[in-house]
Write a protein that holds these residues in place. Structure first.
Motif, PDB file in Angstrom:
ATOM      1  N   MET A 198       0.842  -1.203   0.000  1.00 55.98           N
ATOM      2  CA  MET A 198       0.000   0.000   0.000  1.00 55.98           C
ATOM      3  C   MET A 198       0.877   1.252   0.000  1.00 55.98           C
ATOM      4  N   ALA A 199       0.521   2.212  -0.837  1.00 51.29           N
ATOM      5  CA  ALA A 199       1.332   3.424  -0.984  1.00 51.29           C
ATOM      6  C   ALA A 199       1.292   4.257   0.296  1.00 51.29           C
ATOM      7  N   PHE A 200       2.381   4.984   0.539  1.00 51.96           N
ATOM      8  CA  PHE A 200       2.423   5.885   1.697  1.00 51.96           C
ATOM      9  C   PHE A 200       1.443   7.032   1.481  1.00 51.96           C
ATOM     10  N   SER A 201       1.466   7.613   0.291  1.00 52.96           N
ATOM     11  CA  SER A 201       0.531   8.687  -0.075  1.00 52.96           C
ATOM     12  C   SER A 201      -0.226   8.285  -1.331  1.00 52.96           C
ATOM     13  N   LYS A 254     -10.142   4.299  -1.193  1.00 50.37           N
ATOM     14  CA  LYS A 254     -11.403   3.856  -0.577  1.00 50.37           C
ATOM     15  C   LYS A 254     -11.444   2.347  -0.349  1.00 50.37           C
ATOM     16  N   LEU A 255     -10.798   1.630  -1.234  1.00 55.54           N
ATOM     17  CA  LEU A 255     -10.785   0.156  -1.130  1.00 55.54           C
ATOM     18  C   LEU A 255      -9.755  -0.340  -0.125  1.00 55.54           C
ATOM     19  N   LYS A 256      -8.792   0.523   0.215  1.00 55.65           N
ATOM     20  CA  LYS A 256      -7.644   0.062   1.000  1.00 55.65           C
ATOM     21  C   LYS A 256      -7.685   0.485   2.467  1.00 55.65           C
ATOM     22  N   LEU A 305      -3.649  10.875   2.609  1.00 57.93           N
ATOM     23  CA  LEU A 305      -4.327  12.073   2.100  1.00 57.93           C
ATOM     24  C   LEU A 305      -3.411  13.296   2.147  1.00 57.93           C
ATOM     25  N   LEU A 306      -2.122  13.053   2.266  1.00 62.03           N
ATOM     26  CA  LEU A 306      -1.145  14.142   2.277  1.00 62.03           C
ATOM     27  C   LEU A 306      -0.180  13.956   1.104  1.00 62.03           C
ATOM     28  N   PRO A 307       0.478  15.056   0.679  1.00 59.91           N
ATOM     29  CA  PRO A 307       1.217  15.008  -0.586  1.00 59.91           C
ATOM     30  C   PRO A 307       2.650  14.480  -0.505  1.00 59.91           C
ATOM     31  N   VAL A 308       3.126  14.188   0.710  1.00 62.97           N
ATOM     32  CA  VAL A 308       4.513  13.724   0.843  1.00 62.97           C
ATOM     33  C   VAL A 308       4.551  12.228   0.515  1.00 62.97           C
ATOM     34  N   THR A 309       5.369  11.843  -0.459  1.00 65.90           N
ATOM     35  CA  THR A 309       5.315  10.458  -0.943  1.00 65.90           C
ATOM     36  C   THR A 309       6.326   9.533  -0.257  1.00 65.90           C
TER      37      THR A 309
END
Lengths: 405, 405
Positions: free
Chosen positions: A1-4, A43-45, A64-68
């Motif tokens: 799962m992605a951080f951002s 939404k699925l994760k 929900l924040l822009p830092v990746t």
């Protein structure tokens, strides 16, 4: 799962989109840019319950924040500020469900820390080495301190009349502080000139897209702290209006995620009577404000004669059936005392204006007795010592305590 | 399961015990009283994992606090302050695991909020209607504001030289503030006289047993935030020393509960060179300190010439193989700048003294490079604007930004 779940940037005026992996300032059309996320995938994760074990900072909303990349986070532990019941004050106002979101309990003592934490982190991630910004004080204090923590250089320009403590904060950070004999609009021109000449990163309000994302977390926190049941009304002291824009954006994102239900809270833009361009525009049913000449107010943080994001503030107010209201200085200073005496909270004058607005809107019947009302206190009163009159006895050692009747 | 596991009060000097369900001040022998809990019973009922879903305030440790009914809690959302890595500062000092517990991020801007929240809550529970206390500023500010929230009256006496902002906090609370042309010891005598004459509740440092319990939560939080693995060293700026006594008490209670393992961290009492009675006593191997004449320091909060709980501070230092160290004003003010420039944290002068102490103890080899070190910053620098020199250019509108070389 992605951080951002950061996706891209989009212009709310002309709909042009931009990649978020390099420095962007305004849209070519002159509008601020907004950050988009892949909410359908998120939404699925992610479910609200997944947040429970995360630390009590705004970074708990990392998706929900822009830092990746987490290693780019520059934090002083900001966020998850108290949401406090204000029972005694509410009783006096005729409001049985009055709450304060207290943004005084945050590094640097004002909500500006949120924008600075996220804005500086993203600037660091994008490879920025030096930023510049105009400020009414608190934002400059926050950005210069977070820049110091990130190892970035900063140039800050603020009016000579800005709260004195914010000068000390910029100075102690090692940032490059200039004062200007004028308003934040004059400071803005000086920064614009420096940006044009020297290629500095322009961290002016809404001229980079990420400050909103930090401010947005106020809305996320209110929703989480109320167990994902939204209040009826949120009152927000409005200068540049980024917090209001951010809260509105946050609530829309939460609706898309299915974590909260509409209707959204009615958003109230509170201004000072001495600087009320948004109120004037709202009263006239306009979509943008006009420059407010000769602005003046004790609530210095909301002395913003013309906000770049005024149309976004007005959109948020119109779309939520909110309103805009102006408060006189005498009234907000009186309210500051009342809040402290009944609730033990030393709020800033801007926050006091929002409480005074709640009182007035209750009196006018615009807010009903049993509605759930959240007032944003955007900073600690300890940053504004000059707003409180202190007349007290001075004793010599061995004298007796003087007790008031 | 009980809300609190409060048992009784005990005198650490003469071992006399007292019931905790009515007002108690000092022991008849003159010593402060300490609060005892039924830890053996609690040990069977509560596990660290049970805390995870609780709100991020000090009230998450309700079983280890003296308030027995939740409706008596008077809270402004205090506690769970950030524990921040100080990597760049640590690198400069030669410490690879340096942390700051930042007590500036709390209502009223100083760690005094902890003692006030728990002390005022318990006073309310015991039926107190009016309290009195001497203060070096921050404690009076916190107690008067929490008293206001509780609906209690307060009388506060502070030196004229105490930080100006703390006057404004007392005044805005509606509390009865008196200033005195002298030190906190002079303020203490004025309060003692008023208590004797008027039967006020004496909230002076350690003259009621519950302030320690609030301060204790700093130790509980450090342990929880470090996942119940204790650091090697904790440095604490020491005036009255209640925080150090509280942290030591917290760690002992956690050992009894089996939540942490000994050895305890080495506790370091940091004082200002201009007021170092505990350091002098420690250097001389004594169990109590002597009154420090003509005390003076920029770190106003630790200008306490003789602390009532000095023997408890010294016990904590001796029993943990800690030490006591004094820092010159010039050195702590220099450290305040360094902390801000490297870490973006505007700490108070007292906190800066503790960082300077860490630096010195590392240089002396008393702390080793890889040890885990926690420095307590007891308040926000924004309460002390006068400690920072601000010399910056003042521009006219239209002039160009001045950038430093």
């Amino acid at each position: 799962m992605a951080f951002s779940y950061l996706s891209h940037l989009i212009c709310p005026k002309c709909n042009l989109s931009y990649p978020a992996n390099k420095i962007q300032q305004l849209c070519t059309c002159g509008s601020p840019l907004l950050v988009e996320y892949d909410l359908e995938r998120l939404k699925l994760k992610l479910k609200p319950g997944d947040l429970i074990r995360r630390p009590p900072t705004l970074w708990r909303y990392q998706e929900l924040l822009p830092v990746t990349s987490p290693e780019n986070i520059v934090t002083l532990g900001e966020g998850m500020t108290p949401l406090l019941p204000m029972s005694r004050l509410g009783k006096e106002m005729g409001l049985s469900r009055l709450w304060m979101k207290d943004e005084g309990v945050i590094p640097t003592g004002s909500f500006k820390a949120r924008g600075a934490a996220v804005g500086v982190s993203k600037a660091k991630e994008l490879g920025v080495s030096e930023l510049a910004m105009p400020t009414n004080g608190n934002a400059g204090a926050a950005w210069s301190l977070y820049a110091a923590r990130a190892g970035l250089r900063s140039s800050i320009v603020m009016p000579v009349a800005a709260p004195a403590i914010t000068r000390a904060e910029c100075a102690v950070s090692g940032g490059n502080l200039n004062l200007v004999n004028g308003l934040i609009s004059d400071a803005g021109k000086i920064v614009a000139q420096a940006v044009a000449e020297s290629g500095l990163y322009d961290a002016s309000t809404l001229k980079e897209p990420y400050r909103i994302e930090g401010k947005k977390t106020m809305g996320l926190e209110i929703a989480e702290q109320m167990d994902w049941k939204l209040p009826d009304v949120i009152l927000y002291p409005t200068g540049g209006g980024v917090g209001l824009i951010g809260i509105y954006k946050a609530l829309q994102e939460l609706v898309t995620l299915g974590w909260v239900q509409e209707p959204l809270p009615r958003l109230v833009a509170v201004q000072a009577a001495g600087c009320a361009p948004i109120v004037k525009a709202w009263q006239e049913g306009k979509r943008e404000s006009e420059f407010w000449p000769d602005s003046v107010t004790a609530a210095f943080g909301i002395n913003v004669p013309k906000a770049l994001g005024d149309f976004l503030v007005l959109d948020a107010v119109y779309n939520t059936q909110g309103c805009a209201i102006a408060i006189e200085d005498a009234e907000l200073l009186e309210e500051q005392l009342t809040v402290a005496r009944l609730e033990g909270a030393f709020v800033c004058p801007e926050g006091a204006a929002a409480f005074a607005a709640a009182r007035r809107l209750r009196e006018a019947g615009w807010i009903h007795e049993g509605e759930t009302v959240v007032v944003l206190n955007t900073g600690s009163g300890i940053k504004y010592p000059e707003t409180v009159q202190v007349e007290v006895p001075v004793l010599e050692p061995g004298e007796r305590l003087v007790r008031r009747k």
